[in-house]
Design an enzyme around this catalytic site. Structure first.
Site, PDB file in Angstrom:
ATOM      1  N   CYS A 112       3.325  -2.372  -5.258  1.00  0.00           N
ATOM      2  CA  CYS A 112       3.518  -3.428  -4.271  1.00  0.00           C
ATOM      3  C   CYS A 112       4.607  -3.055  -3.272  1.00  0.00           C
ATOM      4  O   CYS A 112       4.453  -2.125  -2.488  1.00  0.00           O
ATOM      5  CB  CYS A 112       3.795  -4.745  -5.008  1.00  0.00           C
ATOM      6  SG  CYS A 112       3.531  -6.215  -4.012  1.00  0.00           S
ATOM      7  N   HIS A 113       5.742  -3.771  -3.262  1.00  0.00           N
ATOM      8  CA  HIS A 113       6.868  -3.457  -2.377  1.00  0.00           C
ATOM      9  C   HIS A 113       7.819  -2.427  -2.978  1.00  0.00           C
ATOM     10  O   HIS A 113       8.767  -2.002  -2.324  1.00  0.00           O
ATOM     11  CB  HIS A 113       7.656  -4.738  -2.047  1.00  0.00           C
ATOM     12  CG  HIS A 113       6.930  -5.704  -1.165  1.00  0.00           C
ATOM     13  ND1 HIS A 113       5.961  -6.554  -1.644  1.00  0.00           N
ATOM     14  CD2 HIS A 113       7.020  -5.946   0.162  1.00  0.00           C
ATOM     15  CE1 HIS A 113       5.494  -7.288  -0.642  1.00  0.00           C
ATOM     16  NE2 HIS A 113       6.114  -6.933   0.464  1.00  0.00           N
TER      17      HIS A 113
END
Length: 193
Positions: A112-113
């Site tokens: 994800c991030h």
């Protein structure tokens, strides 16, 4: 329980604001294969998870970042959540800890991030990666080849886009960690560009 990960020790680095399932899913998968997993954080005692942008439960920190030594671990996992990597990438100790895994050729899995911290550690140039879509430009500007895929593996670096990709992410993470050190993982990447 499988013996695939027996004897392996894995660091999961988080700050307040990590996406809960992106920590708990990989941790449970690793422990299910016999690995020992430490939750590492700059926070003392406990660190707060988030669930889809909302504050969630607290988790016990196993090792404070200031006491963590990369050489004691076989691999690193970087969960996402917007606040988590944004805080980690501004922490010089976190960036140094992350970079040490690349310098040693050890597997790193970021979802994800999570790859934001990899950009700050200057370890994505020449690497094939994926991430949450909003990181695409950041990763490309740092020299990565960004792909929209549920999981991308490049010389011990495993990346995925979002919680829905966790089954594929966990499978590839376990596979890469079981393989051990990857010479192409060292800072500077696979040199495919």
């Amino acid at each position: 329980m499988s013996a695939k990960m027996n004897g392996k020790k894995v660091a999961v680095l988080v700050e307040n604001g990590f996406e809960r399932v992106e920590m708990t899913g990989p941790r449970e998968a690793l422990e299910g294969e016999g690995a020992e997993v430490d939750l590492i954080s700059p926070q003392e005692g406990k660190v707060k998870a988030f669930e889809h942008g909302e504050p969630g439960e607290d988790y016990k920190v196993d090792v404070e970042l200031g006491d963590a030594k990369a050489e004691k671990y076989d691999a690193l996992v970087l969960p996402g959540g917007v606040m988590n990597p944004d805080k980690l990438r501004t922490n010089p100790d976190a960036v140094k800890f992350v970079k040490a895994f690349f310098e040693a050729g050890k597997p790193v899995a970021a979802i994800c991030h999570g790859p934001w911290t990899l950009v700050e550690a200057d370890v994505v140039k020449g690497r094939q990666m994926t991430s949450w879509p909003s990181l695409k430009t950041d990763l490309k500007n740092a020299g990565a080849q960004w792909k929209d895929a549920e999981v991308v593996v490049d010389q011990g670096l495993v990346t995925s886009r979002k919680p829905a990709d966790l089954p594929a992410f966990n499978r590839k993470m376990i596979e890469e960690i079981a393989e051990g050190v990857h010479p192409g993982q060292r800072a500077g990447g696979s040199k495919r560009l």
